[in-house]
Write an enzyme that holds these catalytic residues in place. Structure first.
Site, short mmCIF file in Angstrom:
data_model
loop_
_atom_site.label_atom_id
_atom_site.label_comp_id
_atom_site.label_asym_id
_atom_site.label_seq_id
_atom_site.Cartn_x
_atom_site.Cartn_y
_atom_site.Cartn_z
N ASP A 8 0.86 -1.17 0.00
CA ASP A 8 0.00 0.00 0.00
C ASP A 8 0.91 1.23 0.00
O ASP A 8 2.14 1.11 -0.05
CB ASP A 8 -0.93 -0.03 1.21
CG ASP A 8 -2.21 0.77 0.99
OD1 ASP A 8 -2.34 1.44 -0.05
OD2 ASP A 8 -3.09 0.74 1.87
N GLU A 10 -0.02 4.66 1.80
CA GLU A 10 -0.13 5.66 2.86
C GLU A 10 0.87 5.44 3.99
O GLU A 10 1.28 6.39 4.66
CB GLU A 10 -1.55 5.66 3.43
CG GLU A 10 -2.59 6.26 2.49
CD GLU A 10 -3.19 5.23 1.54
OE1 GLU A 10 -4.13 5.58 0.82
OE2 GLU A 10 -2.71 4.08 1.52
N HIS A 60 -2.40 -0.11 -3.95
CA HIS A 60 -2.87 1.23 -3.61
C HIS A 60 -3.63 1.89 -4.74
O HIS A 60 -3.15 1.95 -5.89
CB HIS A 60 -1.69 2.14 -3.25
CG HIS A 60 -2.09 3.57 -3.05
ND1 HIS A 60 -2.78 4.01 -1.94
CD2 HIS A 60 -1.92 4.66 -3.84
CE1 HIS A 60 -3.00 5.30 -2.04
NE2 HIS A 60 -2.51 5.73 -3.19
N HIS A 104 -1.62 1.21 6.72
CA HIS A 104 -2.03 2.35 7.55
C HIS A 104 -3.14 1.94 8.49
O HIS A 104 -3.77 0.88 8.33
CB HIS A 104 -2.53 3.49 6.65
CG HIS A 104 -3.61 3.05 5.70
ND1 HIS A 104 -4.93 2.95 6.07
CD2 HIS A 104 -3.54 2.64 4.40
CE1 HIS A 104 -5.63 2.51 5.05
NE2 HIS A 104 -4.82 2.30 4.02
N HIS A 115 -7.69 5.47 7.06
CA HIS A 115 -8.99 5.26 6.43
C HIS A 115 -9.16 3.75 6.28
O HIS A 115 -8.24 2.98 6.59
CB HIS A 115 -9.09 5.96 5.07
CG HIS A 115 -8.19 5.37 4.02
ND1 HIS A 115 -6.83 5.63 3.99
CD2 HIS A 115 -8.43 4.53 2.99
CE1 HIS A 115 -6.28 4.98 2.97
NE2 HIS A 115 -7.23 4.29 2.36
N GLU A 134 -8.04 -2.30 6.93
CA GLU A 134 -7.33 -3.05 5.89
C GLU A 134 -6.36 -4.06 6.49
O GLU A 134 -6.17 -5.16 5.95
CB GLU A 134 -6.62 -2.06 4.97
CG GLU A 134 -7.61 -1.19 4.20
CD GLU A 134 -6.95 -0.06 3.42
OE1 GLU A 134 -5.82 -0.24 2.94
OE2 GLU A 134 -7.60 1.00 3.30
#
Length: 276
Positions: A8, A10, A60, A104, A115, A134
């Site tokens: 990912d 972030e 991502h 994240h 998020h 996630e």
């Protein structure tokens, strides 16, 4: 040894803002290079531990952030979308371990760019009544396939969330959240060295047998938009629990794949930028 790496953005070293991680952002080109370098650190660590097959999934946003020429040639890359399994595309029971890079914290946590999957469109997710983002959903899905999560990298809040979910996962904090769009950063070379060393050490040691969640599992999602919650019950097995929340019950990883379909429906009904 076959290793799967989900990357990912972030939680990547040095990145703190939407302009770092969204195509068209002022610093996106820098951000995608940083993403590739964190991934490469994990690849090098896996190679040092004896991995003979390494699959990297660009997990991502548009899922075409890592440029193929920027990835260590010891790994193969899954790039682009749509993907039936999204952030876990290509993960199979034949993999010996999963490594999550650049992850994240979940929605509602005060972590860097926190998020759950869809910016602010998803307010909360629960797996068998337990709050999840996630990190937890990827871990549970991999476990259902018999694949242990070995290492996760991200900010300190993502690492803490991982430790709460499964304390046996080795975590590597590459930055320390000051707020949702601010962090104290580890120097890039130091962070990447830490990623490489952690992956090598964890994959060189015996890996635990994954703890599998309930079968069937119950996935519940609360959406920002009542429109999404009103539409999704058109999918067999999806039931509303209130005006903005739906749930479904079934075995993982099939439930994860169905959730990917939910997100496609939500994306077709909403057009709102994340991180607002």
């Amino acid at each position: 040894m076959r290793i799967y790496i989900s990357v990912d953005m972030e939680g990547v070293t040095g990145l703190v803002d939407a302009h770092d991680v969204q195509p068209g952002g002022r610093d996106y080109e820098h951000g995608r290079r940083m993403m590739a370098e964190d991934a490469n650190a994990a690849v090098r660590g896996a190679v040092a531990a004896g991995a003979t097959d390494i699959l990297v999934n660009d997990a991502h946003g548009p899922m075409r952030n890592i440029l193929p020429a920027d990835l260590d040639p010891a790994a193969r890359l899954i790039r682009g979308k749509p993907k039936q399994m999204s952030m876990l595309e290509g993960l199979t029971p034949e993999h010996d371990a999963m490594v999550c890079v650049g992850y994240h914290a979940r929605a509602g946590a005060l972590g860097v760019l926190s998020h759950s999957f869809m910016g602010h469109e998803i307010e909360d997710i629960w797996l068998d009544g337990r709050p999840v983002g996630e990190i937890g959903l990827a871990h549970a899905t991999a476990a259902a396939l018999g694949v242990p999560t070995a290492v996760l990298t991200g900010d300190d809040r993502a690492c803490a969330e991982t430790a709460e979910w499964d304390p046996e996962v080795t975590t590597v904090p590459v930055k320390y959240a000051r707020d949702r769009f601010a962090a104290e950063l580890r120097p890039a070379e130091e962070a990447r060295a830490a990623i490489q060393e952690a992956v090598t050490a964890r994959l060189s040691a015996p890996l635990p047998t994954p703890t599998v969640t309930a079968d069937p599992a119950t996935l519940r999602v609360r959406w920002q938009s009542a429109s999404v919650a009103a539409t999704l019950p058109g999918i067999p097995g999806v039931v509303p629990t209130d005006s903005r929340t739906v749930e479904a019950r079934g075995p993982l990883p099939g439930l994860y794949r169905q959730f990917v379909v939910w997100m496609r429906v939500a994306a077709s009904l909403t057009d709102q930028p994340p991180y607002c």
